[in-house]
Scaffold this motif. Structure first.
Motif, mmCIF file in Angstrom:
data_model
loop_
_atom_site.group_PDB
_atom_site.id
_atom_site.type_symbol
_atom_site.label_atom_id
_atom_site.label_comp_id
_atom_site.label_asym_id
_atom_site.label_seq_id
_atom_site.Cartn_x
_atom_site.Cartn_y
_atom_site.Cartn_z
ATOM 1 N N ARG A 41 -21.537 5.010 -2.628
ATOM 2 C CA ARG A 41 -20.562 6.040 -2.960
ATOM 3 C C ARG A 41 -19.802 5.728 -4.245
ATOM 4 N N GLU A 42 -20.031 4.588 -4.850
ATOM 5 C CA GLU A 42 -19.192 4.146 -5.959
ATOM 6 C C GLU A 42 -19.151 5.118 -7.136
ATOM 7 N N ALA A 43 -20.322 5.641 -7.518
ATOM 8 C CA ALA A 43 -20.348 6.523 -8.679
ATOM 9 C C ALA A 43 -19.510 7.770 -8.414
ATOM 10 N N MET A 44 -19.587 8.297 -7.187
ATOM 11 C CA MET A 44 -18.818 9.493 -6.855
ATOM 12 C C MET A 44 -17.329 9.185 -6.838
ATOM 13 N N TYR A 45 -16.972 8.041 -6.283
ATOM 14 C CA TYR A 45 -15.573 7.636 -6.276
ATOM 15 C C TYR A 45 -15.047 7.521 -7.706
ATOM 16 N N ASP A 46 -15.818 6.890 -8.568
ATOM 17 C CA ASP A 46 -15.409 6.740 -9.971
ATOM 18 C C ASP A 46 -15.210 8.101 -10.624
ATOM 19 N N ASP A 47 -16.047 9.044 -10.245
ATOM 20 C CA ASP A 47 -15.945 10.398 -10.759
ATOM 21 C C ASP A 47 -14.606 11.036 -10.401
ATOM 22 N N LEU A 48 -14.194 10.836 -9.161
ATOM 23 C CA LEU A 48 -12.914 11.402 -8.720
ATOM 24 C C LEU A 48 -11.760 10.804 -9.516
ATOM 25 N N VAL A 49 -11.834 9.505 -9.759
ATOM 26 C CA VAL A 49 -10.787 8.836 -10.542
ATOM 27 C C VAL A 49 -10.777 9.403 -11.962
ATOM 28 N N ARG A 50 -11.967 9.579 -12.538
ATOM 29 C CA ARG A 50 -12.077 10.099 -13.890
ATOM 30 C C ARG A 50 -11.479 11.509 -13.972
ATOM 31 N N HIS A 51 -11.615 12.281 -12.913
ATOM 32 C CA HIS A 51 -11.059 13.632 -12.904
ATOM 33 C C HIS A 51 -9.582 13.647 -12.493
ATOM 34 N N LYS A 52 -8.981 12.468 -12.418
ATOM 35 C CA LYS A 52 -7.549 12.328 -12.118
ATOM 36 C C LYS A 52 -7.164 12.894 -10.753
ATOM 37 N N PHE A 53 -7.983 12.646 -9.753
ATOM 38 C CA PHE A 53 -7.604 12.960 -8.388
ATOM 39 C C PHE A 53 -7.036 11.708 -7.726
ATOM 40 N N PRO A 54 -5.923 11.856 -7.023
ATOM 41 C CA PRO A 54 -5.468 10.719 -6.225
ATOM 42 C C PRO A 54 -6.288 10.689 -4.932
ATOM 43 N N VAL A 55 -6.844 9.548 -4.614
ATOM 44 C CA VAL A 55 -7.694 9.420 -3.429
ATOM 45 C C VAL A 55 -6.976 8.568 -2.388
ATOM 46 N N PHE A 56 -6.893 9.062 -1.165
ATOM 47 C CA PHE A 56 -6.175 8.366 -0.101
ATOM 48 C C PHE A 56 -7.144 7.918 0.993
ATOM 49 N N PRO A 57 -6.781 6.852 1.714
ATOM 50 C CA PRO A 57 -7.715 6.331 2.722
ATOM 51 C C PRO A 57 -7.709 7.125 4.022
ATOM 52 N N ASP A 58 -6.642 7.872 4.303
ATOM 53 C CA ASP A 58 -6.676 8.753 5.469
ATOM 54 C C ASP A 58 -5.628 9.860 5.338
ATOM 55 N N GLU A 59 -5.649 10.791 6.290
ATOM 56 C CA GLU A 59 -4.766 11.948 6.245
ATOM 57 C C GLU A 59 -3.313 11.523 6.374
ATOM 58 N N GLU A 60 -3.061 10.502 7.196
ATOM 59 C CA GLU A 60 -1.691 10.037 7.423
ATOM 60 C C GLU A 60 -1.037 9.622 6.108
ATOM 61 N N VAL A 61 -1.752 8.835 5.327
ATOM 62 C CA VAL A 61 -1.210 8.339 4.058
ATOM 63 C C VAL A 61 -1.014 9.500 3.080
ATOM 64 N N ALA A 62 -1.963 10.421 3.042
ATOM 65 C CA ALA A 62 -1.865 11.568 2.132
ATOM 66 C C ALA A 62 -0.682 12.459 2.503
ATOM 67 N N GLU A 115 0.819 -1.213 0.000
ATOM 68 C CA GLU A 115 0.000 0.000 0.000
ATOM 69 C C GLU A 115 0.849 1.257 0.000
ATOM 70 N N ASP A 116 1.930 1.228 0.763
ATOM 71 C CA ASP A 116 2.821 2.371 0.847
ATOM 72 C C ASP A 116 3.376 2.682 -0.550
ATOM 73 N N THR A 117 3.827 1.648 -1.238
ATOM 74 C CA THR A 117 4.376 1.815 -2.587
ATOM 75 C C THR A 117 3.293 2.325 -3.537
ATOM 76 N N ALA A 118 2.118 1.740 -3.401
ATOM 77 C CA ALA A 118 1.031 2.068 -4.316
ATOM 78 C C ALA A 118 0.570 3.517 -4.127
ATOM 79 N N TYR A 119 0.357 3.944 -2.861
ATOM 80 C CA TYR A 119 -0.121 5.308 -2.630
ATOM 81 C C TYR A 119 0.959 6.348 -2.940
ATOM 82 N N THR A 120 2.221 5.999 -2.697
ATOM 83 C CA THR A 120 3.298 6.924 -3.053
ATOM 84 C C THR A 120 3.334 7.108 -4.571
ATOM 85 N N SER A 121 3.201 6.025 -5.313
ATOM 86 C CA SER A 121 3.176 6.117 -6.778
ATOM 87 C C SER A 121 1.988 6.965 -7.234
ATOM 88 N N LEU A 122 0.860 6.773 -6.574
ATOM 89 C CA LEU A 122 -0.361 7.519 -6.922
ATOM 90 C C LEU A 122 -0.126 9.029 -6.774
#
Lengths: 477, 477
Positions: B429-450, B279-286
């Motif tokens: 929430r799926e449609a909204m989440y998909d929307d964020l991905v489509r708009h090229k936002f990186p989405v993180f699971p919490d503030e610590e990871v971000a 996850e660390d590798t994946a979110y850092t890449s994101l």
């Protein structure tokens, strides 16, 4: 009035007043009562409303022709002292102050909160202010219509209302149900120590988790944590361990905070399980909720990926657990069912592509699960790969998955068997994931998280042993 | 043949031989070629098959009446040396050995691998053995039919085939696309250093991520990492840092491993970004994929939950970032739009229930985003709460969500704006989440990871400055 009687009225009120129901935000509150199947009597208080949702409204609690056990106060901060005085007149034992605008807000708010405490002292008990209050599915008390009406053995107390909601939603989607949840905000009267003490004695609560920003009255808190930990696992996430965090807390719940090191050391001695993030708290609770305690440190691991095997080994090392080789008999049998190359029957068992052949993964799980060298089992279920490889072969995919789940079910009664599904979302896997939840398996996003949870259960069990035995001896003397 | 020419043949072959296509597992491989839109010529080799899927099969590579750039070998381990000799006869420049049963398997396998290296030396280059090989969407080369045929700027190399698959699937669901992915297994010839060096020079690659178990040739590896880091971010997840991990690696890819401390120190000096889990590798890449670099350490934070605000503050403190108060002008305007109590316009901005009023969160984001005191912005989007509160008011929920996203879009071009959605799965929430991905936002699971991801980008940028300038000066002298 003794604390237990107070809490009886708070969690199981026969009648509740909702004081100041007015704006849409407040209607959400009222609606939640209906979803929660609250089975007591409900008295909405608002001088400007006559009837709503079939309920008669009263101008003041004084006008209600019935005893009231518990009141929820939603009026603006500066009106709250007056409302509290009315509640005292009405002989209400406890109130929850939802309203904000107190010590978290300004010096004036702090004074207002001190005034509340003065008025209430010896006459009425307070939860809050600046919080969501109580969710107790058993009595139907709730503050979110999306909370399950089913009861379970986990209690959660939280100084943040937002986290209390997020935690319940996260947990209930994974099969966890709650005995009691309290969002307790500024804790001007009843605080984390009172709540943990009550929940420690509560028969309906088997595990307690807590999100705490600041402690009021350190010595008693530690004593209570120690006493409660001897009875049931107490999982505590303490935030605000940094300076900036402490500053944010001041404007969130107005609590004071201490040093990180002192905290961790004190908690460890008390037997409490310290976590340090939302996910950490959530997954630790999940493990304690669904898994039996491991008998010892030896973990058996069934993987499809060699990389995941390496990660599992690293995680065990770091957590002080071990991954011994299986007994020769088990290894021999494993060799008989997996492909001779690309796999490993040392522990972790790396099944590689053999995982996807019927009769391999399920048998490997049973063999390793029954091996006397293993105290617990971690099983990777590569849902995404299964969905990918068998994209148009749902029956085949189902056969392999069902066999793996059946084997895990056989093993999990005697050995803790966390399931690992790597963090890949996929619409195709949803039905299978739901199946695992239905069968009461805790599912973890990786080996590291699963191993950490197992290690915590073991550490708690080990702490419990020397700490509970002398206790009993002493009482015999 | 120079490495670049070799890699040109590996990633962009005009013709590929698939040697030993036989069992169903191998058909998956062949099928993937069709999904990947491979636009070169394909020659399946198997003496027992005549035609399949419209393709003519040949008994040996020697029988193919065409030049072959690259071959994939899927035959059993002990037949591989013979197959390699045929490939050399056919003047094939590079092969990928999928087959297992080499140094990761047994002492005999180790000898077999040494024999391969001896035979190949100076005549043919090898990827593998014991790996999945190459995914290059640009040429259509792939090993999974679920991998996207679209190209992007992230390259990933992985000593684990399973992780390479999991990583691509995880990333592509979040809008990431790949330039090249290589699962390189035992690395008996071409290794992590060769791959990183090539990808460092590859114009199609903007970011490199790597999962590495053991390093072959430490000195050159460090030199290459340093050179490549000066051109583009190099994210390295090294496993097997514990003794048990190293043992598991031995039976996974047969690699040797070093001490954890030495590794971390060396990597830091080289400018490489060290991660320590999937996850660390994946979110850092994101983060590196979607965010511009922060100009400095000052983070602005918009939250709905006070608890999350505290967590964000703690995370910034730990990561060496700061959360300064907004400028007085911004604070003044914020006070004008949020409820006077229950909120905080200090940083983090805790909007509490005001978040759900139209025109609050979106305006707060723009105000804080434009504030000269902030170098980046973290925005919580409480999808679950939005879905919960507005359960039957989809239009209202959509209005608030769309306004927040529009504000984030305005800000993100100039300031990195990671989005945080707390880890709560929910079908609503799926449609909204998909929307964020489509708009090229990186989405993180919490503030610590971000926050961790932002801090890494900043650290890399800071490393780059003193390390790249003298370099340029020197070249002028």
């Amino acid at each position: 009035m003794p604390a237990n009687t107070i809490f009886q009225k708070i969690f199981y009120p026969r009648s509740v007043a909702l004081i100041g129901i007015s704006s849409r935000q407040n209607w959400t509150f009222l609606r939640a009562f209906f979803f929660g199947n609250f089975n007591g009597r409900l008295y909405p208080i608002n001088p400007k409303v006559d009837h709503y949702l079939g309920l008669k409204f009263y101008p003041s609690v004084r006008d209600v022709p019935d005893e009231i056990d518990y009141a929820v106060i939603l009026t603006p901060a500066n009106s709250v002292p007056g409302v509290i005085e009315e509640c005292i007149d009405k002989k209400i034992s406890a109130v929850h102050i939802f309203s904000s605008g107190f010590s978290e807000h300004s010096p004036e708010g702090k004074k207002l909160e001190e005034e509340l405490v003065r008025i209430a002292k010896g006459k009425i008990r307070i939860i809050g202010p600046n919080c969501m209050g109580v969710y107790c599915p058993e009595s139907g008390l709730t503050y979110r219509s999306s909370f399950s009406p089913e009861s379970g053995k986990l209690a959660f107390i939280s100084q943040s209302g937002g986290f209390s909601i997020a935690f319940v939603l996260w947990a209930q989607e994974r099969g966890i149900r709650f005995s009691k949840v309290v969002s307790y905000g500024n804790a001007c009267d009843l605080n984390e120590t009172d709540l943990i003490e009550y929940l420690g004695n509560d028969e309906k609560t088997g595990i307690i988790a807590a999100y705490i920003e600041g402690i009021k009255g350190g010595r008693r808190f530690l004593d209570v944590c120690r006493k409660v930990s001897m009875k049931k696992p107490l999982i505590i996430w303490k935030s605000g361990k940094t300076e900036d965090g402490a500053r944010a807390i001041a404007s969130h719940t107005g609590a004071l905070t201490g040093s990180a090191e002192a905290w961790d050391a004190a908690m460890k001695q008390c037997g409490a399980i310290c976590t340090d993030s939302f996910e950490d708290t959530a997954y630790t609770s999940l493990a304690f909720y669904f898994l039996p305690y491991p008998r010892g440190r030896r973990v058996g691991c069934i993987e499809m990926s060699g990389g995941a095997s390496v990660v599992a080994s690293d995680a065990c090392s770091r957590a002080g657990l071990s991954m011994p080789p299986p007994s020769e008999g088990t290894a021999e049998k494993l060799r008989g069912i997996v492909a001779p190359v690309g796999t490993s029957v040392r522990n972790p068992i790396d099944l590689a592509a053999s995982y996807l052949h019927p009769g391999v993964a399920d048998r490997a799980i049973e063999l390793l699960g029954r091996d006397k060298n293993m105290d617990s089992l971690i099983v990777e279920i590569p849902l995404r790969v299964i969905a990918d490889v068998f994209f148009w072969q749902e029956e085949e995919a189902g056969t392999i998955f069902d066999a793996v789940v059946a084997s895990c079910k056989k093993i999990k009664e005697t050995k803790p068997t966390p399931i690992v599904i790597h963090p890949i979302t996929s619409k195709t896997r949803e039905a299978m994931y739901d199946d695992l939840v239905r069968h009461k398996f805790p599912v973890f996003p990786d080996e590291e998280v699963a191993v950490k949870a197992l290690a915590r259960m073991l550490r708690y069990k080990e702490w419990l042993k020397p700490n509970s035995k002398p206790q009993k001896k002493r009482s015999k003397n």
